[in-house]
Write an enzyme that holds these catalytic residues in place. Sequence first.
Site, PDB file in Angstrom:
ATOM      1  N   THR A  54      -1.187  -6.438  -4.642  1.00 22.94           N
ATOM      2  CA  THR A  54      -0.181  -6.401  -5.706  1.00 22.94           C
ATOM      3  C   THR A  54      -0.265  -7.608  -6.630  1.00 22.94           C
ATOM      4  OG1 THR A  54       1.336  -5.071  -4.398  1.00 22.94           O
ATOM      5  CG2 THR A  54       2.330  -6.414  -6.109  1.00 22.94           C
ATOM      6  N   GLN A  61       6.816  -3.884  21.865  1.00 30.32           N
ATOM      7  CA  GLN A  61       7.300  -3.356  20.586  1.00 30.32           C
ATOM      8  C   GLN A  61       8.378  -4.261  20.003  1.00 30.32           C
ATOM      9  OE1 GLN A  61       8.223   0.823  20.458  1.00 30.32           O
ATOM     10  NE2 GLN A  61       6.511   1.360  21.784  1.00 30.32           N
ATOM     11  N   CYS A  62       8.947  -5.156  20.829  1.00 36.07           N
ATOM     12  CA  CYS A  62       9.925  -6.117  20.305  1.00 36.07           C
ATOM     13  C   CYS A  62       9.164  -7.231  19.593  1.00 36.07           C
ATOM     14  CB  CYS A  62      10.732  -6.751  21.440  1.00 36.07           C
ATOM     15  SG  CYS A  62      11.685  -5.585  22.390  1.00 36.07           S
ATOM     16  N   ASP A  64      -6.365  -2.076  -3.092  1.00 36.34           N
ATOM     17  CA  ASP A  64      -5.032  -2.053  -2.489  1.00 36.34           C
ATOM     18  C   ASP A  64      -5.292  -2.235  -0.996  1.00 36.34           C
ATOM     19  OD1 ASP A  64      -2.697  -1.047  -1.153  1.00 36.34           O
ATOM     20  OD2 ASP A  64      -2.113  -0.076  -3.022  1.00 36.34           O
ATOM     21  N   SER A  65      -4.694  -3.236  -0.392  1.00 33.76           N
ATOM     22  CA  SER A  65      -5.074  -3.563   0.988  1.00 33.76           C
ATOM     23  C   SER A  65      -4.620  -2.504   1.987  1.00 33.76           C
ATOM     24  CB  SER A  65      -4.545  -4.934   1.398  1.00 33.76           C
ATOM     25  OG  SER A  65      -3.211  -4.871   1.850  1.00 33.76           O
ATOM     26  N   SER A  66      -3.861  -1.506   1.530  1.00 32.78           N
ATOM     27  CA  SER A  66      -3.558  -0.412   2.454  1.00 32.78           C
ATOM     28  C   SER A  66      -4.830   0.378   2.766  1.00 32.78           C
ATOM     29  CB  SER A  66      -2.469   0.497   1.876  1.00 32.78           C
ATOM     30  OG  SER A  66      -2.822   0.920   0.586  1.00 32.78           O
TER      31      SER A  66
HETATM   32  N1  ASP Z   1      -0.143  -2.024  -1.328  1.00 35.14           N
HETATM   33  C1  ASP Z   1      -0.260  -3.412  -1.710  1.00 35.14           C
HETATM   34  C2  ASP Z   1      -1.433  -4.009  -0.971  1.00 35.14           C
HETATM   35  O1  ASP Z   1      -1.328  -4.245   0.187  1.00 35.14           O
HETATM   36  C3  ASP Z   1       1.004  -4.112  -1.363  1.00 35.14           C
HETATM   37  C4  ASP Z   1       1.037  -5.562  -1.701  1.00 35.14           C
HETATM   38  O2  ASP Z   1       0.082  -6.213  -2.003  1.00 35.14           O
HETATM   39  O3  ASP Z   1       2.167  -6.111  -1.634  1.00 35.14           O
HETATM   40  O4  ASP Z   1      -2.470  -4.208  -1.561  1.00 35.14           O
END
Ligand code: ASP
Length: 377
Positions: free
Chosen positions: A31, A296-297, A79-81
């Site tokens: 982002t 998971q905590c 986009d790192s996703s």
């Molecule tokens: N989807 C974006 C990413 O991970 C989110 C971000 O950077 O905040 O590249």
Amino acid sequence: MATNSELQTVGGAVADAPPPAQVLVIYAGGTIGMEAGERGLVPGRDFADRMSSALATLPVERRSGLPDYELRESPTPIDSSSAKPSDWSHIAELIAAHYQDYCGFVVLHGTDTLAWCASTLTFQLQGLTKPVIVTGSQRPLGVHASDALANLEAALTFAASDSLREVGLVFGGRLLRGCRTRKIYTHDTRGFESPNCPILGEIVDGDAKLHVDRFLANQGAPRFELVSLPETASVVRLPLWPGMDPALVARWLEMESVRGGVLECWGSGNLPEDAALIGVLAQAVGAGKTLVAVSQCPVGSLNVGAYASGETLNEIGVLSGDDMTTEAAFCKLLHLLSQQLPLPEVRRRFLTPLSGERSTLSVAPDRAPQAEDASTG
Ligand code: ASP
């Protein structure tokens, strides 16, 4: 993400900055560098000009306190996703290749998988003698109320520290140990927490405060383990959920391509007393797959064996991840399994703190259930 050889130098220096200490900034996407596209934000290019223009808006006394820097920009910022483990290997290779040329490094990356990137870099770049700072932002550089410029400024500041020798994540004015972080906030500018590790530094009234006593001790010399991680991970995440069907777990663990798994247990390391599920896990360990357990905590540590339902993990040979994050446990396991190591060595090294990723105590004292409060774990 570009490969090492594709990444190009495109950037300049901060006006008026004193020269000697130069930081390498690697722009991988996220982002922070995004621009409006037809269907929403998309990774943008030509970050060098945008970054130097933004830094030039800082008051002169703040600008002049920043280190000189050089920017290398991926020709295909992402986009790192969509990031893959191999993308993080390329970043580690780039840092290693230029390790002697800079006093520190900043990686600009999306926030979605920033904690995973930080964890991978930690295991690849062991024994750091200078800072490697990862950062990003919740809003693109240059838009109204963006956190990007503040994060850039803080990242450059911490990357010039001569006492920090580890991978740090800078966000919202805080410096966190990279391999202990999790993205907790989708929008809030704090972005991340490191629930089991105190913050390492912060920006207070424009000044960087370092908690040097919390830094990793000088580890001597770099012991980089540059592992070419695959695009497709050989490790799976196995979160427990109520009523989970052991047959689903069996399907994943039986796949030849799956060599390990991170079991995300309840509380302090509990799992259902389900003979079929336990049988599936035991069979996978018996077949040479490495299974590790985390909670998971987000806060606290496993205390495997405190409950009968958790003692099962010990009995079937699932390794305790203690207070590691899922991200760190996953990246560490993938890192170890991607090397030609004998299985006992993978298991031994998983249990050994390599670079601050787990507390040395196997149970944080304040979290260890006592006999009388065992129902609270
Ligand atoms: N989807 C974006 C990413 O991970 C989110 C971000 O950077 O905040 O590249």
